[in-house]
Design an enzyme around this catalytic site. Structure first.
Site, short mmCIF file in Angstrom:
data_model
loop_
_atom_site.label_atom_id
_atom_site.label_comp_id
_atom_site.label_asym_id
_atom_site.label_seq_id
_atom_site.Cartn_x
_atom_site.Cartn_y
_atom_site.Cartn_z
CE LYS A 195 -8.89 -0.82 19.24
NZ LYS A 195 -8.47 -2.28 19.14
CG ASP A 230 -10.14 -9.55 18.92
OD1 ASP A 230 -11.26 -9.73 18.17
OD2 ASP A 230 -10.13 -9.29 19.86
#
Length: 498
Positions: A195, A230
């Site tokens: 990212k 997550d």
């Protein structure tokens, strides 16, 4: 004069016949092109087929890979990562807990006041902070010092409605959405950055230790109680709300699943047996692949041109990152080989990922008589004007084919998890309740996808079993879920329980 008139009449007649011939030729050509476009669509639809027997084969293939991944590291395309979460929230957790959610160019700091004894979340607050680009390629100390400073400021501004018990150390759940090799509930080594981050001196370091040192430099007395994925956070958030939650699925830009496994069913686990006898497994199910997945030439091309060819095949047919792109690729083929949008291929249509899944969803759900939303999106996103209603109907059908395949294959994955847990049947007439927590923008916002997934799961389970299975939307696993896991792995747990 008569001869001239005759010649003129003949010439005019020939011109009319010629013009008529051109019109007929164009109509025949257009008709032939339409037939070709419909052939492309029909062939794609057939290759995307997900009849129930095939979905059962996908579920069974998923179970085989789950067993292999639990048996040994690297034994399967499914990583089946041990999360070290053996103690999920019960709803009785009490006190003030924090979360840090680092997963991109922004991070969030969160605080949650828990009321205990099923009172749930009494109060919550969060703040989002942007990371300067220079810190994304700087040093480990610089990044974590910046984060720790933001956390210190957040705590300094704490209102009286948030109360930390006297003499207690603050405790935090840390969601770190980058590839990590976890070695305990509160330690994990960074394998690589993604990212847009590239901080060399952080690679192969324990990210919990790096953050802890930065917190100390800020003078913050805070313990990192849990390093969280997550999806595992979504499971924790769901369990806090409902004790029957046993699995979680994220369907957003990407996709993943986690579930509660019996420790005895994890041959690769060599640690002490936890009191609960259970362990949350992070499947990393996006990397699942099987010969039973109905893949088309468009999927193979998308995969070959992706940043990770040969990887995340399941994710590439079910998740929000890719659904709109598959629609674009089919439309491009129809434009090139069947002049679907006219004699030239619209330039914007050639641009990869120009057609996002939110646009696809908006077109799919258009129920207006003239499909006004489809026309509007084609014009705004692809700069394609003057489409006929017939063409717009074809585009809606194409969106339906792609979404239906994705949703039905997602349902097959959920069936695989339920079968692995033995929750796909009713034993001894005892109707045990099973809840799956779901989160992610695709599931939350694409109603046609969500409804198709749920209907397909019911179809696969049968009416009687389907009544015992519920899907619940569990929001913000990466934030609230991390704080809840800090609570369920608190160093003061026995004090809370007594």
């Amino acid at each position: 004069m008569g001869k001239v008139a005759v010649r003129v009449a003949v010439v005019c007649g020939i011109a009319v016949v010629a013009a008529a011939a051109v019109v007929i030729h164009r109509k025949v050509k257009k008709s032939g092109m339409w037939v070709k476009a419909m052939e492309i669509l029909k062939e794609f639809e057939e290759k995307c087929g997900t009849p129930i027997p095939r979905l059962r084969q996908v579920a069974d293939a998923m179970i085989v890979e789950m067993h292999a991944g639990l048996a040994s590291e690297g034994g399967s395309k499914l990583k089946m990562l041990i999360s070290y979460v053996d103690n999920l929230p019960t709803g009785d957790e009490k006190g003030l807990f924090y979360a840090l959610d680092l997963g991109g160019t922004n991070f969030r700091v969160i605080r949650v006041q828990l009321g205990g004894k099923r009172k749930g979340i009494v109060n919550q607050q969060f703040e989002e902070v942007s990371i300067p680009p220079s810190l994304m390629t700087g040093t480990s100390d610089a990044l974590f010092d910046y984060i720790a400073a933001a956390l210190a400021k957040f705590i300094a501004q704490e209102g009286p409605e948030f109360k930390l018990n006297p003499g207690r150390q603050r405790e935090l759940g840390f969601t770190f959405s980058f590839p990590v090799m976890q070695s305990s509930i509160a330690s994990g080594t960074l394998l690589k950055w993604t990212k847009g981050f590239s901080i060399d001196d952080a690679v192969h370091q324990d990210v919990v230790a790096e953050l802890s040192k930065a917190l100390e430099r800020q003078g913050l007395d805070m313990r990192i109680a849990a390093l969280v994925n997550d999806t595992v956070g979504t499971l924790a958030g769901g369990r806090h709300h409902n004790n029957n939650v046993v699995a979680a699925v994220i369907l957003g830009t990407g996709s993943n699943a986690a579930y509660v496994e019996r420790v005895h069913a994890i041959p690769k686990w060599h640690g002490l047996l936890p009191k609960s006898g259970e362990m949350v497994i992070n499947m990393e199910w996006g990397n699942f692949r099987s010969s039973h997945l109905p893949l088309t030439e468009y999927d193979h091309e998308l995969d070959a041109e992706s940043l990770n060819p040969g990887e995340q095949i399941y994710e590439k047919v079910i998740s929000g990152m890719y659904l709109g792109e598959i629609v674009r690729r089919v439309l491009c083929r129809m434009a090139e080989e069947a002049a679907f949008f006219g004699d030239t291929v619209p330039p914007k249509l050639k641009k990869p990922f120009v057609l996002g899944t939110p646009v696809m969803s908006a077109m799919h759900r258009d129920t207006s008589p003239d499909l006004k939303m489809v026309a509007s999106n084609l014009k705004d996103v692809l700069e394609i004007s003057n489409t006929s209603l017939k063409m717009r109907k074809v585009i809606v059908e194409l969106c339906n084919i792609v979404a239906t395949r994705g949703a039905r294959l997602s349902a097959a994955g959920v069936l695989g998890i339920l079968k692995k847990m033995g929750r796909d049947t009713i034993k001894d007439r005892e109707k045990q309740k099973t809840v799956i927590a779901m989160d992610g923008g695709l599931y939350e916002h694409y109603s046609e996808y969500r409804n198709c997934l749920e209907n397909t799961l019911n179809e696969l389970l049968g009416e009687e079993v389907a009544q015992t299975i519920t899907i619940e939307h569990s929001n913000d696993g990466s934030g609230i879920g991390a704080a809840l896991l800090a609570a369920s792995h608190s160093q003061y747990l026995e004090i809370y329980e007594s």
